[in-house]
Structures are given as structure tokens and as C-alpha cells.
Motif scaffolding. Sequence first.
Motif, short mmCIF file in Angstrom:
data_model
loop_
_atom_site.label_atom_id
_atom_site.label_comp_id
_atom_site.label_asym_id
_atom_site.label_seq_id
_atom_site.Cartn_x
_atom_site.Cartn_y
_atom_site.Cartn_z
N ASP A 133 -35.85 26.53 -3.19
CA ASP A 133 -36.59 26.71 -1.93
C ASP A 133 -35.73 26.38 -0.71
N GLY A 134 -34.42 26.20 -0.89
CA GLY A 134 -33.54 25.93 0.23
C GLY A 134 -33.49 27.11 1.19
N MET A 135 -33.07 26.85 2.42
CA MET A 135 -33.12 27.87 3.47
C MET A 135 -31.74 28.15 4.04
N LEU A 136 -31.58 29.40 4.48
CA LEU A 136 -30.36 29.86 5.15
C LEU A 136 -30.77 30.44 6.49
N ALA A 137 -30.20 29.93 7.57
CA ALA A 137 -30.48 30.43 8.91
C ALA A 137 -29.15 30.71 9.59
N PHE A 138 -28.96 31.96 10.02
CA PHE A 138 -27.67 32.29 10.63
C PHE A 138 -27.83 33.36 11.70
N SER A 139 -26.88 33.36 12.63
CA SER A 139 -26.79 34.43 13.61
C SER A 139 -25.48 35.17 13.38
N SER A 140 -25.46 36.43 13.79
CA SER A 140 -24.27 37.24 13.63
C SER A 140 -24.31 38.34 14.70
N PHE A 141 -23.55 39.40 14.48
CA PHE A 141 -23.52 40.51 15.42
C PHE A 141 -23.67 41.83 14.68
N GLY A 142 -24.33 42.80 15.34
CA GLY A 142 -24.56 44.11 14.76
C GLY A 142 -23.51 45.14 15.16
N LEU A 235 -18.02 46.30 35.27
CA LEU A 235 -17.71 46.83 33.94
C LEU A 235 -18.52 46.11 32.88
N PRO A 236 -19.23 46.85 32.03
CA PRO A 236 -20.08 46.21 31.02
C PRO A 236 -19.30 45.84 29.76
N LEU A 237 -19.79 44.81 29.09
CA LEU A 237 -19.33 44.46 27.75
C LEU A 237 -20.58 44.16 26.93
N THR A 238 -20.81 44.96 25.89
CA THR A 238 -22.04 44.88 25.12
C THR A 238 -21.91 43.92 23.95
N TYR A 239 -22.89 43.05 23.84
CA TYR A 239 -23.04 42.21 22.65
C TYR A 239 -24.30 42.67 21.90
N HIS A 240 -24.25 42.57 20.58
CA HIS A 240 -25.38 42.97 19.73
C HIS A 240 -25.72 41.81 18.79
N PRO A 241 -26.31 40.75 19.35
CA PRO A 241 -26.63 39.59 18.52
C PRO A 241 -27.82 39.84 17.61
N LEU A 242 -27.79 39.20 16.46
CA LEU A 242 -28.93 39.21 15.54
C LEU A 242 -29.00 37.87 14.84
N TRP A 243 -30.18 37.54 14.37
CA TRP A 243 -30.35 36.27 13.67
C TRP A 243 -31.39 36.43 12.57
N ILE A 244 -31.15 35.71 11.50
CA ILE A 244 -31.96 35.84 10.29
C ILE A 244 -32.24 34.45 9.71
N VAL A 245 -33.47 34.25 9.26
CA VAL A 245 -33.83 33.06 8.48
C VAL A 245 -34.32 33.54 7.12
N ALA A 246 -33.75 33.00 6.07
CA ALA A 246 -34.10 33.41 4.71
C ALA A 246 -34.28 32.17 3.84
N GLN A 247 -34.95 32.39 2.71
CA GLN A 247 -35.20 31.30 1.78
C GLN A 247 -34.78 31.70 0.38
N LYS A 248 -34.15 30.78 -0.31
CA LYS A 248 -33.74 31.02 -1.68
C LYS A 248 -34.97 31.19 -2.57
N ARG A 249 -34.98 32.23 -3.35
CA ARG A 249 -36.11 32.47 -4.27
C ARG A 249 -36.01 31.54 -5.47
N ARG A 250 -37.16 31.06 -5.91
CA ARG A 250 -37.20 30.28 -7.14
C ARG A 250 -37.09 31.22 -8.34
N ALA A 251 -36.78 30.64 -9.46
CA ALA A 251 -36.64 31.44 -10.68
C ALA A 251 -37.93 32.17 -11.02
N ASP A 252 -39.09 31.57 -10.63
CA ASP A 252 -40.38 32.20 -10.92
C ASP A 252 -40.80 33.18 -9.82
N GLY A 253 -39.89 33.36 -8.81
CA GLY A 253 -40.19 34.30 -7.74
C GLY A 253 -41.05 33.77 -6.64
#
Length: 270
Positions: A133-142, A235-253
Motif C-alpha cells: 500500500d506504499g505510495m509514489l508521488a512525482f512530477s515530471s514533464f510532458g 520570446l516564449p519558453l513552454t513548460y509542460h509540467p505533470l504530476w502523478i500520485v499512485a499506490q502500490k497494488r497489494r497482491a490481492d489487488g
Amino acid sequence: MDKIRVQAHFSRSLSTYRQAAQVQSAMADALMAALAEVTPRRDFPRILELGCGDGLLSTRIEEQLRYQQLTLVDIVPACAAYHSQRRNASFLAGDMEDMALPAADLVMAGAALQWARDLPALLRRIGSALAPDGMLAFSSFGPENLREIKALTGRSLAYLSMSELITMLEMANFAVLCAREQHSVMTFSTPLAVLRHLRETGVNGVRAERPWTRQALRNFTERYQEQFSLADGQLPLTYHPLWIVAQKRRADGGGCAAAVVARGPMWPCP
């Protein structure tokens, strides 16, 4: 991906990163807000942060979460100096893809996972380090990140789309709880100011096919102004940020909270 080059660029930008990294700072705030939205839990005994840098995200973790051990990882050994006074924290210098990852209840990464050579393998290793049930939370770019630079130079990281990231997470046995993305445009007075900004944030660690010459720099400047100048001359410079929070699935789903559907921006564009 030349990790030695990446390490060198981020080492040189340590003193300038905090002031230049406006988008990354907003992403850290958004990531903490996303984590708080999907779970009321504030107590994670063991927290692992990958790509901690000078501590943009680390400080927010320290201020907003309760933990017994905070392990901070970065490929730049000099980052250790920024974390020596943190509460119950230890710093490990190394490549997150090659080193042994300590056991954790929460893994966080702010604008770091896009530098992975083999992200699916890294996600599996993160999953192995996480508690049930541990969690992963990260940001990245698209894929639209720094699109002006890619159009003019052909240089870019292989940024993944949100759908590609979600697929990778699901294949690594994670359930995605929250996924959001946004476009953010910064403006600069000259093409040289754009390049200075990139150098100060360390994100120019992508290998160039050939070194910059005076003529290449002149061509870059002229083409940037011709192709991308706004009505006010900025002059523009485009950033495409994204962020995701996910949870590890247990063996029983089981063990996963309800998913949060992307509903638009959580923070305003700079």
C-alpha cells in the motif's frame, strides 16, 4: 542519456537553480497538494526522495509530512550540503537507477524521473522498495516541454505523455490515484536570456550533436526571434509540467484509494 553530462550540468547550476526554477517550485507545491487530495494521511514512517537537488521538494516534505526517516538521493554529491540540517534525514549520492533503494512507505520525486534511462525498470524497483500500500508521488514533464528549443535545435529529452506514464505505472503494479498536467509559458527578452535560464536550471544536460559555435548561436537567435516572437517582442519558453500520485497494488489487488480524475490546473501559470 549521458548521466556524467547530466551530473556536470546540475553541479554547475546548484548556486543558480533555486532562483531560476520558478516552474519547478510551483510543481513541488502542486505535488504536495495532489498527495493531500488523494489521502488524508500525513504520517509516513520512511520517506524516500529521488533527485532531491537543493531541496525544493525536500523542504515541503519536512514541513508538511511526519516521518521517522527521510532518505534523500541525488546524482550530484554536492547536494549533501543543502540537507545536512534536516530533521531525521540522510543523504545518499548516486544514480537512482543503479543504487540500492531503501525500503519506504512513500517515494517522492520532483522533476527527476524524466532523466531515467529505463523508467519502466526504475518503476519496478521503486515498487519493490515500497511497503504494501506504499505510495509514489512525482512530477515530471510532458512532450510539449521546451518545444521551442526542440524545434530550433532538435535537442530534447524523450518526454513521455501522460497516457504513456499511466500505462508504465499500471504495468509496474501501481494504481494511479491522481494525474494532472498543464502548459506553462515563461517569457524572456532575448534568446540568450532563454539559454541563460536553461543553464541556470541545469536542464541543458542533453548531449549536443555538435558544440555551439558563434555562427550556430547567431542562427539560433535569429530563428528564435523569427519563429516565436510574441506581439510585444517577448520570446516564449513552454513548460509542460505533470504530476502523478499512485499506490502500490497489494497482491490481492486491493488497498487503493479512489482515483482522482484530472480536472484541470491546480496552480496558475507563472
